[in-house]
Design an enzyme around this catalytic site. Sequence first.
Site, PDB file in Angstrom:
ATOM      1  N   SER A 167       0.878  -1.177   0.000  1.00 29.59           N
ATOM      2  CA  SER A 167       0.000   0.000   0.000  1.00 29.59           C
ATOM      3  C   SER A 167       0.913   1.224   0.000  1.00 29.59           C
ATOM      4  CB  SER A 167      -0.844  -0.002   1.287  1.00 29.59           C
ATOM      5  OG  SER A 167      -1.441   1.262   1.512  1.00 29.59           O
TER       6      SER A 167
ATOM      7  N   TYR B  45      -1.881  -1.154  10.477  1.00 34.07           N
ATOM      8  CA  TYR B  45      -1.851  -1.283   9.017  1.00 34.07           C
ATOM      9  C   TYR B  45      -0.548  -0.716   8.452  1.00 34.07           C
ATOM     10  CZ  TYR B  45      -3.843  -1.126   4.252  1.00 34.07           C
ATOM     11  OH  TYR B  45      -4.088  -1.304   2.899  1.00 34.07           O
TER      12      TYR B  45
HETATM   13  P1  NAD Z   1     -11.391  -6.392   0.426  1.00 35.51           P
HETATM   14  O1  NAD Z   1     -11.907  -6.259   1.808  1.00 35.51           O
HETATM   15  O2  NAD Z   1     -12.256  -6.048  -0.733  1.00 35.51           O
HETATM   16  O3  NAD Z   1     -10.878  -7.856   0.165  1.00 35.51           O
HETATM   17  C1  NAD Z   1     -10.071  -8.513   1.078  1.00 35.51           C
HETATM   18  C2  NAD Z   1     -10.024  -9.970   0.703  1.00 35.51           C
HETATM   19  O4  NAD Z   1      -9.226 -10.631   1.696  1.00 35.51           O
HETATM   20  C3  NAD Z   1     -11.394 -10.652   0.712  1.00 35.51           C
HETATM   21  O5  NAD Z   1     -11.411 -11.641  -0.296  1.00 35.51           O
HETATM   22  C4  NAD Z   1     -11.437 -11.308   2.100  1.00 35.51           C
HETATM   23  O6  NAD Z   1     -12.282 -12.441   2.140  1.00 35.51           O
HETATM   24  C5  NAD Z   1      -9.977 -11.707   2.241  1.00 35.51           C
HETATM   25  N1  NAD Z   1      -9.555 -11.915   3.610  1.00 35.51           N
HETATM   26  C6  NAD Z   1      -9.674 -11.086   4.678  1.00 35.51           C
HETATM   27  N2  NAD Z   1      -9.168 -11.668   5.763  1.00 35.51           N
HETATM   28  C7  NAD Z   1      -8.714 -12.889   5.387  1.00 35.51           C
HETATM   29  C8  NAD Z   1      -8.085 -13.967   6.062  1.00 35.51           C
HETATM   30  N3  NAD Z   1      -7.826 -13.916   7.366  1.00 35.51           N
HETATM   31  N4  NAD Z   1      -7.770 -15.078   5.349  1.00 35.51           N
HETATM   32  C9  NAD Z   1      -8.053 -15.159   4.023  1.00 35.51           C
HETATM   33  N5  NAD Z   1      -8.631 -14.158   3.333  1.00 35.51           N
HETATM   34  C10 NAD Z   1      -8.969 -13.041   4.012  1.00 35.51           C
HETATM   35  O7  NAD Z   1     -10.038  -5.531   0.438  1.00 35.51           O
HETATM   36  P2  NAD Z   1      -9.186  -4.880  -0.746  1.00 35.51           P
HETATM   37  O8  NAD Z   1      -9.364  -3.417  -0.666  1.00 35.51           O
HETATM   38  O9  NAD Z   1      -9.413  -5.570  -2.031  1.00 35.51           O
HETATM   39  O10 NAD Z   1      -7.732  -5.190  -0.200  1.00 35.51           O
HETATM   40  C11 NAD Z   1      -6.869  -6.151  -0.754  1.00 35.51           C
HETATM   41  C12 NAD Z   1      -5.437  -5.789  -0.396  1.00 35.51           C
HETATM   42  O11 NAD Z   1      -5.096  -4.534  -0.971  1.00 35.51           O
HETATM   43  C13 NAD Z   1      -5.200  -5.666   1.109  1.00 35.51           C
HETATM   44  O12 NAD Z   1      -3.941  -6.209   1.442  1.00 35.51           O
HETATM   45  C14 NAD Z   1      -5.200  -4.155   1.319  1.00 35.51           C
HETATM   46  O13 NAD Z   1      -4.437  -3.794   2.429  1.00 35.51           O
HETATM   47  C15 NAD Z   1      -4.559  -3.701   0.026  1.00 35.51           C
HETATM   48  N6  NAD Z   1      -4.819  -2.308  -0.312  1.00 35.51           N
HETATM   49  C16 NAD Z   1      -6.098  -1.858  -0.492  1.00 35.51           C
HETATM   50  C17 NAD Z   1      -6.297  -0.522  -0.823  1.00 35.51           C
HETATM   51  C18 NAD Z   1      -7.647   0.048  -1.081  1.00 35.51           C
HETATM   52  O14 NAD Z   1      -7.761   1.267  -1.233  1.00 35.51           O
HETATM   53  N7  NAD Z   1      -8.692  -0.747  -1.158  1.00 35.51           N
HETATM   54  C19 NAD Z   1      -5.202   0.340  -0.947  1.00 35.51           C
HETATM   55  C20 NAD Z   1      -3.923  -0.158  -0.738  1.00 35.51           C
HETATM   56  C21 NAD Z   1      -3.744  -1.488  -0.428  1.00 35.51           C
END
Ligand code: NAD
Length: 256
Positions: free
Chosen positions: A139, A152
Amino acid sequence: MSLQGKTALVTGSTSGIGLGIALSLAKAGANLILNGFGDASAALVEVAKYGGKVGHHPADVADPAQIADMISYGRREFGGIDILVNNAGIQHVAPIEEFPVERWDSIIAINLSAVFHASRLVLPGMRARGWGRIINIASVHGLVGSVNKAAYVAAKHGVIGLTKVVALETASTNITCNALCPGWVLTPLVQQQIDQRALSDGDQDRARRELLAEKQPSLEFVSPDQLGELSLFLCSEAASQVRGAAWNVDGGWLAQ
Ligand code: NAD
């Protein structure tokens, strides 16, 4: 580019960014192992339409034993994992003095330790087959801080450090390890933060606009597709000397 014959495991791919990345890799011909909570059937159908072999493993990546079971499933059912995308992640927003200790522990387990466990467990197979790609979804918070995100930000900084070490330990092989550093992407994880901001007046549009305006100069969200296409590039031969990078995709967030 064709990923025909390769197998990718994308953790947390039942929604959001993980699903976007899984779709890009499947479009390029890869077999896909999906992982994540909730009903995986819609994601499985979407990914399967590209014709590769598709499976889902329900491992909770907070538990190293379940990660090990998922990697064994990949070996047994798919002949090994060639591309690992460490994407599963959670968020909790609170000032450090009020940060619940159990939320700290689970963010470190899911966002950081799981990357260590999955990487150490896939690497022997990648080395044996002489090719591999590890892509860690970090991130912008792996490179800069923001208030109220102690766990985080700490976990994501850790992921970038770990990415560098894995890249160095595999530097003379055909295995690469890199991190992507997205800014705001509109997924359920960010929607929760928008909902929190809209609590006072219920105005979702205002909350969304303000969230972007604080950090992301483009005032637009990054899309899961864009992260999918960049992951595909990192799997290509053209990217074989991209090693240990922390590649921001953030609408200008880090340029400020
Ligand atoms: P999201 O909540 O849409 O999806 C998260 C996914 O992880 C889901 O499929 C959920 O079921 C799974 N998950 C959660 N806990 C879990 C566990 N203990 N075991 C297995 N699976 C698990 O989130 P997202 O926004 O798509 O985030 C995905 C990644 O991208 C994360 O690492 C997040 O930190 C990173 N990220 C997101 C953003 C953003 O703006 N959305 C920005 C930077 C980084």
